[in-house]
Write a protein that holds these residues in place. Structure first.
Motif, mmCIF file in Angstrom:
data_model
loop_
_atom_site.group_PDB
_atom_site.id
_atom_site.type_symbol
_atom_site.label_atom_id
_atom_site.label_comp_id
_atom_site.label_asym_id
_atom_site.label_seq_id
_atom_site.Cartn_x
_atom_site.Cartn_y
_atom_site.Cartn_z
ATOM 1 N N ASN A 105 -7.856 -7.015 2.247
ATOM 2 C CA ASN A 105 -9.043 -7.674 1.707
ATOM 3 C C ASN A 105 -9.671 -6.867 0.572
ATOM 4 O O ASN A 105 -10.158 -7.427 -0.409
ATOM 5 N N ALA A 106 -9.659 -5.564 0.721
ATOM 6 C CA ALA A 106 -10.287 -4.712 -0.302
ATOM 7 C C ALA A 106 -9.582 -4.871 -1.650
ATOM 8 O O ALA A 106 -10.232 -5.005 -2.699
ATOM 9 N N ILE A 107 -8.270 -4.890 -1.621
ATOM 10 C CA ILE A 107 -7.503 -5.005 -2.873
ATOM 11 C C ILE A 107 -7.698 -6.388 -3.485
ATOM 12 O O ILE A 107 -7.818 -6.528 -4.706
ATOM 13 N N HIS A 108 -7.775 -7.393 -2.631
ATOM 14 C CA HIS A 108 -8.075 -8.751 -3.105
ATOM 15 C C HIS A 108 -9.422 -8.760 -3.840
ATOM 16 O O HIS A 108 -9.539 -9.286 -4.958
ATOM 17 N N ASP A 141 -12.003 4.849 3.731
ATOM 18 C CA ASP A 141 -12.054 4.630 5.178
ATOM 19 C C ASP A 141 -11.996 6.028 5.815
ATOM 20 O O ASP A 141 -11.571 6.993 5.157
ATOM 21 N N PRO A 142 -12.383 6.175 7.062
ATOM 22 C CA PRO A 142 -12.278 7.486 7.710
ATOM 23 C C PRO A 142 -10.825 7.989 7.726
ATOM 24 O O PRO A 142 -9.874 7.189 7.658
ATOM 25 N N PRO A 143 -10.642 9.303 7.830
ATOM 26 C CA PRO A 143 -9.294 9.895 7.762
ATOM 27 C C PRO A 143 -8.325 9.366 8.796
ATOM 28 O O PRO A 143 -7.107 9.462 8.616
ATOM 29 N N THR A 144 -8.814 8.808 9.878
ATOM 30 C CA THR A 144 -7.938 8.289 10.928
ATOM 31 C C THR A 144 -7.347 6.920 10.571
ATOM 32 O O THR A 144 -6.514 6.388 11.308
ATOM 33 N N ASN A 145 -7.745 6.362 9.442
ATOM 34 C CA ASN A 145 -7.251 5.046 9.018
ATOM 35 C C ASN A 145 -5.742 5.077 8.755
ATOM 36 O O ASN A 145 -5.155 6.127 8.475
ATOM 37 N N ASP A 146 -5.105 3.921 8.795
ATOM 38 C CA ASP A 146 -3.678 3.803 8.452
ATOM 39 C C ASP A 146 -3.547 3.741 6.920
ATOM 40 O O ASP A 146 -3.385 2.677 6.330
ATOM 41 N N PHE A 147 -3.621 4.915 6.294
ATOM 42 C CA PHE A 147 -3.536 4.976 4.830
ATOM 43 C C PHE A 147 -2.120 4.664 4.333
ATOM 44 O O PHE A 147 -1.952 4.258 3.195
ATOM 45 N N ASN A 148 -1.099 4.866 5.181
ATOM 46 C CA ASN A 148 0.256 4.477 4.767
ATOM 47 C C ASN A 148 0.295 2.990 4.448
ATOM 48 O O ASN A 148 0.849 2.566 3.437
ATOM 49 N N HIS A 149 -0.317 2.213 5.318
ATOM 50 C CA HIS A 149 -0.323 0.770 5.110
ATOM 51 C C HIS A 149 -1.156 0.419 3.878
ATOM 52 O O HIS A 149 -0.789 -0.451 3.092
ATOM 53 N N LEU A 150 -2.270 1.110 3.734
ATOM 54 C CA LEU A 150 -3.121 0.867 2.557
ATOM 55 C C LEU A 150 -2.336 1.136 1.267
ATOM 56 O O LEU A 150 -2.364 0.329 0.323
ATOM 57 N N PHE A 151 -1.593 2.239 1.240
ATOM 58 C CA PHE A 151 -0.820 2.548 0.021
ATOM 59 C C PHE A 151 0.313 1.536 -0.187
ATOM 60 O O PHE A 151 0.655 1.223 -1.325
ATOM 61 N N SER A 152 0.884 1.025 0.913
ATOM 62 C CA SER A 152 1.910 -0.031 0.755
ATOM 63 C C SER A 152 1.314 -1.256 0.092
ATOM 64 O O SER A 152 1.956 -1.915 -0.733
ATOM 65 N N ASN A 153 0.102 -1.583 0.460
ATOM 66 C CA ASN A 153 -0.575 -2.718 -0.165
ATOM 67 C C ASN A 153 -0.953 -2.430 -1.618
ATOM 68 O O ASN A 153 -0.934 -3.318 -2.466
ATOM 69 N N LEU A 154 -1.308 -1.182 -1.854
ATOM 70 C CA LEU A 154 -1.771 -0.806 -3.193
ATOM 71 C C LEU A 154 -0.614 -0.747 -4.195
ATOM 72 O O LEU A 154 -0.791 -1.008 -5.382
ATOM 73 N N PHE A 155 0.576 -0.424 -3.704
ATOM 74 C CA PHE A 155 1.775 -0.352 -4.564
ATOM 75 C C PHE A 155 2.864 -1.244 -3.952
ATOM 76 O O PHE A 155 3.897 -0.759 -3.496
ATOM 77 N N PRO A 156 2.650 -2.564 -3.955
ATOM 78 C CA PRO A 156 3.540 -3.454 -3.185
ATOM 79 C C PRO A 156 4.996 -3.400 -3.609
ATOM 80 O O PRO A 156 5.873 -3.488 -2.777
ATOM 81 N N LYS A 157 5.262 -3.250 -4.901
ATOM 82 C CA LYS A 157 6.657 -3.155 -5.351
ATOM 83 C C LYS A 157 6.856 -1.860 -6.126
ATOM 84 O O LYS A 157 7.639 -1.800 -7.076
ATOM 85 N N GLY A 158 6.089 -0.865 -5.753
ATOM 86 C CA GLY A 158 6.187 0.421 -6.435
ATOM 87 C C GLY A 158 5.198 0.559 -7.565
ATOM 88 O O GLY A 158 4.935 1.664 -8.034
ATOM 89 N N ASP A 159 4.651 -0.566 -8.016
ATOM 90 C CA ASP A 159 3.652 -0.525 -9.085
ATOM 91 C C ASP A 159 2.282 -0.862 -8.501
ATOM 92 O O ASP A 159 2.188 -1.582 -7.496
ATOM 93 N N LEU A 160 1.265 -0.348 -9.184
ATOM 94 C CA LEU A 160 -0.097 -0.610 -8.738
ATOM 95 C C LEU A 160 -0.361 -2.116 -8.655
ATOM 96 O O LEU A 160 0.041 -2.877 -9.550
ATOM 97 N N ALA A 161 -1.037 -2.535 -7.612
ATOM 98 C CA ALA A 161 -1.300 -3.965 -7.389
ATOM 99 C C ALA A 161 -2.145 -4.578 -8.505
ATOM 100 O O ALA A 161 -2.132 -5.789 -8.690
ATOM 101 N N PHE A 162 -2.889 -3.743 -9.231
ATOM 102 C CA PHE A 162 -3.742 -4.256 -10.309
ATOM 103 C C PHE A 162 -2.963 -4.152 -11.628
ATOM 104 O O PHE A 162 -2.652 -3.057 -12.086
#
Ligand SMILES: C[S@@+](CC[C@H](N)C(=O)[O-])C[C@H]1O[C@@H](n2cnc3c(N)ncnc32)[C@H](O)[C@@H]1O
Length: 129
Positions: free
Chosen positions: A60-63, A86-107
């Motif tokens: 949602n954040a990236i949207h 988000d707090p350090p305990t967040n699933d940042f791996n998943h966040l980065f997958s969303n942020l770079f869906p095909k290796g490039d920045l989502a924006f």
């Protein structure tokens, strides 16, 4: 003391946040209007910062940030930094997958940069702004 251990990881939050997405889509037009109301920054303006607090896995954040970036780009070519927190305990791996869906920045817009921040909103909001 941190009071949260983060959301359930592995895509759970993205898969169960359609209500948040609906609320977001209802008020995003107000934010887009507010963004296009700002005075056009002069050439050489320092980067504009967008900060999302409680980004979780980022769906949602990236949207939301994408919508605001597109609104801002109608006003300015100034560089834009997006911070997702988000707090350090967040699933940042998943966040980065969303942020770079095909290796490039989502924006895809020009001169947009992104960073994830592991920390409580109560500290980050005063540090980034
Ligand atoms: C219900 S989820 C919403 C996630 C996302 N914003 C969305 O709309 O799908 C709330 C998020 O806020 C985060 N959170 C809780 N306390 C926080 C704090 N003090 N600072 C930053 N994030 C926090 C949680 O870890 C969680 O990822």
């Amino acid at each position: 003391m941190p009071t949260t251990t983060g959301m359930k990881p592995g895509g759970f939050c993205d898969a169960h946040s359609s209500a948040q997405r609906a609320a977001l889509d209802a008020f995003l037009p107000w934010l887009e209007e507010a963004v296009t109301d700002i005075e056009r920054p002069a050439d050489g303006h320092p980067p504009i910062g967008l900060l999302d607090l409680g980004s979780s896995e980022g769906g949602n954040a990236i949207h939301a940030m994408g919508r605001l970036i597109r609104a801002l780009r109608k006003q300015t070519e100034a560089p834009i930094w997006v911070f997702l927190d988000d707090p350090p305990t967040n699933d940042f791996n998943h966040l980065f997958s969303n942020l770079f869906p095909k290796g490039d920045l989502a924006f895809a817009e020009r001169a947009v940069y992104a960073a994830a921040v592991g920390g409580s909103a109560f500290c980050v909001a005063t540090t980034v702004t």
